[in-house]
Design a protein around this motif. Structure first.
Motif, PDB file in Angstrom:
ATOM      1  N   ALA A  76       5.865  44.314  84.242  1.00  0.00           N
ATOM      2  CA  ALA A  76       4.906  45.201  85.089  1.00  0.00           C
ATOM      3  C   ALA A  76       5.862  46.167  86.000  1.00  0.00           C
ATOM      4  O   ALA A  76       5.369  47.333  86.179  1.00  0.00           O
ATOM      5  N   GLN A  77       7.007  45.952  86.370  1.00  0.00           N
ATOM      6  CA  GLN A  77       7.493  46.740  87.278  1.00  0.00           C
ATOM      7  C   GLN A  77       8.482  47.511  86.357  1.00  0.00           C
ATOM      8  O   GLN A  77       8.456  49.022  86.840  1.00  0.00           O
ATOM      9  N   ILE A  78       8.834  47.236  85.250  1.00  0.00           N
ATOM     10  CA  ILE A  78       9.607  48.296  84.556  1.00  0.00           C
ATOM     11  C   ILE A  78       8.587  49.302  83.743  1.00  0.00           C
ATOM     12  O   ILE A  78       8.996  50.406  83.625  1.00  0.00           O
ATOM     13  N   THR A  79       7.347  48.784  83.550  1.00  0.00           N
ATOM     14  CA  THR A  79       6.627  49.944  82.834  1.00  0.00           C
ATOM     15  C   THR A  79       5.722  50.596  83.929  1.00  0.00           C
ATOM     16  O   THR A  79       5.025  51.666  83.705  1.00  0.00           O
ATOM     17  N   GLY A  80       5.747  50.166  85.413  1.00  0.00           N
ATOM     18  CA  GLY A  80       5.031  50.952  86.300  1.00  0.00           C
ATOM     19  C   GLY A  80       3.499  50.651  86.561  1.00  0.00           C
ATOM     20  O   GLY A  80       3.052  51.175  87.486  1.00  0.00           O
ATOM     21  N   ARG A  81       3.167  49.569  85.699  1.00  0.00           N
ATOM     22  CA  ARG A  81       1.952  49.007  86.030  1.00  0.00           C
ATOM     23  C   ARG A  81       1.983  48.309  87.570  1.00  0.00           C
ATOM     24  O   ARG A  81       0.860  48.398  88.139  1.00  0.00           O
ATOM     25  N   ASP A  82       2.962  47.852  87.887  1.00  0.00           N
ATOM     26  CA  ASP A  82       3.042  47.490  89.224  1.00  0.00           C
ATOM     27  C   ASP A  82       3.686  48.812  90.011  1.00  0.00           C
ATOM     28  O   ASP A  82       4.686  48.915  90.325  1.00  0.00           O
ATOM     29  N   ALA A  83       2.573  49.461  90.542  1.00  0.00           N
ATOM     30  CA  ALA A  83       2.919  50.700  91.096  1.00  0.00           C
ATOM     31  C   ALA A  83       3.675  50.651  92.415  1.00  0.00           C
ATOM     32  O   ALA A  83       4.284  51.588  92.802  1.00  0.00           O
ATOM     33  N   GLU A  84       3.463  49.368  93.145  1.00  0.00           N
ATOM     34  CA  GLU A  84       4.218  49.259  94.268  1.00  0.00           C
ATOM     35  C   GLU A  84       5.573  49.026  94.307  1.00  0.00           C
ATOM     36  O   GLU A  84       6.316  48.951  95.478  1.00  0.00           O
ATOM     37  N   ALA A  85       6.014  48.612  93.249  1.00  0.00           N
ATOM     38  CA  ALA A  85       7.342  47.961  93.333  1.00  0.00           C
ATOM     39  C   ALA A  85       8.484  48.970  93.272  1.00  0.00           C
ATOM     40  O   ALA A  85       9.368  48.612  93.790  1.00  0.00           O
ATOM     41  N   LEU A  86       8.321  49.921  92.591  1.00  0.00           N
ATOM     42  CA  LEU A  86       9.623  50.830  92.587  1.00  0.00           C
ATOM     43  C   LEU A  86      10.119  51.399  94.098  1.00  0.00           C
ATOM     44  O   LEU A  86      11.202  51.385  94.079  1.00  0.00           O
ATOM     45  N   PRO A  87       9.157  51.693  94.863  1.00  0.00           N
ATOM     46  CA  PRO A  87       9.537  52.202  96.222  1.00  0.00           C
ATOM     47  C   PRO A  87      10.274  51.014  96.922  1.00  0.00           C
ATOM     48  O   PRO A  87      11.297  51.173  97.586  1.00  0.00           O
ATOM     49  N   VAL A  88       9.862  49.786  96.687  1.00  0.00           N
ATOM     50  CA  VAL A  88      10.342  48.481  97.348  1.00  0.00           C
ATOM     51  C   VAL A  88      11.793  48.478  96.642  1.00  0.00           C
ATOM     52  O   VAL A  88      12.761  48.107  97.277  1.00  0.00           O
ATOM     53  N   ILE A  89      11.984  48.561  95.374  1.00  0.00           N
ATOM     54  CA  ILE A  89      13.530  48.233  94.531  1.00  0.00           C
ATOM     55  C   ILE A  89      14.133  49.178  95.042  1.00  0.00           C
ATOM     56  O   ILE A  89      15.381  48.673  95.264  1.00  0.00           O
ATOM     57  N   THR A  90      13.851  50.499  95.080  1.00  0.00           N
ATOM     58  CA  THR A  90      14.758  51.476  95.367  1.00  0.00           C
ATOM     59  C   THR A  90      15.260  51.389  97.030  1.00  0.00           C
ATOM     60  O   THR A  90      16.358  51.879  97.287  1.00  0.00           O
ATOM     61  N   ARG A  91      14.128  51.021  97.909  1.00  0.00           N
ATOM     62  CA  ARG A  91      14.739  50.876  99.392  1.00  0.00           C
ATOM     63  C   ARG A  91      15.688  49.845  99.408  1.00  0.00           C
ATOM     64  O   ARG A  91      16.555  49.747 100.176  1.00  0.00           O
ATOM     65  N   HIS A  92      15.512  48.642  98.760  1.00  0.00           N
ATOM     66  CA  HIS A  92      16.254  47.363  99.159  1.00  0.00           C
ATOM     67  C   HIS A  92      17.207  47.056  98.337  1.00  0.00           C
ATOM     68  O   HIS A  92      18.083  46.248  98.678  1.00  0.00           O
TER      69      HIS A  92
END
Length: 378
Positions: free
Chosen positions: A47-63
């Motif tokens: 879900a994170q790789i495909t963008g289905r989890d839309a909230e994930a990317l900003p969290v990943i790139t922040r932390h």
């Protein structure tokens, strides 16, 4: 200032502005708190790789400044049938890492679990010969590593080949090829991408028996002239295991081999185990019971505080040995992503990571940042 000349509405707004307390300080970004110490990574799911989890990317790139594929690069997903490679999800994973300037690790090339059954048998369902399995290994590794040459920075080449007592796992790779399968895997990976870092990865690495077995294996590889750049210590730990002293002893023993040490799959379960000092054997499981799922609606303060202290103790250890450790990777972005919710008992609610289910940093994050800052001058 003549207050009589100020309209009442404006006066009230000014009063509110003066009386309002300052906002609380923002929680530190994990990667920034540990900058200059080691990479901080996380495992990404579909879900994170495909963008289905839309909230994930900003969290990943922040932390985080490093990522690893949780499942999409395992052989069963990459090559479910002989000669039929499916790189769709793996391509998106690598693209995501490159676009966001993240250190990308591939996981894993050779693992007895989640390998497709065809890998080991012929058309009649009988075990293939040593020569056939070696050629299948060569083709798989060369194809996968070659596709991402220069893009994936490091590979978990072999995963979980040694048992807790230090003996070889009786996997199909070992049964058919013998211990040479590890040497061959590293040689094939190096040939496919001479610049990529190559790692051995395993769980329960604080155990004295496994420590000794891994040291023996790596020493033999080095004597054979095989390139091995690092050892991954899977950090699947609990509130009362392993002993920090045992973990540290293994960390020091692996570093003494002249290779990098990585904490590759860190999570800290707060739930009871059906077995004492459980490792991370994915084939093991137990039946659900309510007493084994004690915190379905949140952690009591006492358990939350115990988690924070135990987690901080591990990060203090990592910071103490920052000269030996190149990367610490959490096995998931937030508590809701963690495999711990379903292993070794499905349907439980665990709290094993540094971000909660709403992607909010837990209290221990600020403590880790403070400890990291304190070590900067040492």
């Amino acid at each position: 200032m003549n207050l009589k000349l100020i309209p009442l509405g404006i006066f009230l707004c000014l009063a509110c502005a003066v009386a309002q307390p300052p906002p609380p300080p923002a929680e530190p970004a994990l990667k920034d708190a540990l900058a200059g110490k080691f990479y901080l990574g996380t495992a990404l799911n579909t879900a994170q790789i495909t963008g289905r989890d839309a909230e994930a990317l900003p969290v990943i790139t922040r932390h985080f400044n490093a990522i690893v594929a949780e499942n999409c690069m395992k052989s069963g997903q990459i090559q479910p049938r002989e000669g039929e490679f499916n790189f769709t999800l793996a391509d998106r994973f690598v693209d995501l890492g490159e676009r966001n300037n993240l250190w990308v690790t591939g996981h894993t090339l050779i693992w007895h679990s989640q390998a497709p059954r065809w890998f080991f048998v012929d058309d009649q369902g009988k075990d293939v010969s040593r020569e056939v399995l070696i050629e299948r290994m060569r083709n798989h590794i060369s194809t996968v590593v070659g596709r991402y040459k220069g893009r994936v920075k490091g590979w978990d080449v072999v995963n979980e080949a040694i048992l807790d007592d230090g003996s070889w796992r009786d996997s199909k790779f070992y049964q058919i090829i013998g211990e040479d399968f590890v040497r061959l895997a590293f040689e094939f990976a190096h040939a496919a991408d001479p610049e990529a870092e190559l790692y051995y990865n395993d769980y329960s690495m604080a155990n004295a028996g496994k420590r000794a077995g891994v040291v023996r294996m790596v020493q033999k590889l080095q004597q054979q002239g095989v390139r091995i750049d690092g050892i991954g210590m899977q950090g699947h730990v609990g509130l009362d295991y392993p002993a920090l002293s045992d973990f540290e002893q293994s960390l020091e023993a692996f570093a003494a081999l002249g290779v990098k040490v990585m904490i590759t799959e860190f999570d800290l379960t707060v739930l009871p185990s059906p077995w004492q000092n459980a490792g991370a054997e994915v084939s093991a499981n137990a039946a659900y019971s309510e007493k084994m799922n004690p915190y379905p609606n949140g952690l009591p303060d006492s358990v939350s505080q115990a988690f924070d202290q135990r987690c901080l103790d591990f990060f203090k250890l990592f910071l103490k040995h920052q000269d030996k450790i190149s990367r610490v990777t959490l096995w998931g972005v937030n508590d809701g992503d963690s495999w711990r919710n379903n292993w070794p008992i499905r349907g439980r609610t665990d709290y094993p990571l540094l971000l909660d289910r709403q992607n909010r940093p837990k209290a221990v994050v600020r403590a880790i940042a403070k400890e990291a800052a304190a070590t900067s001058g040492r």
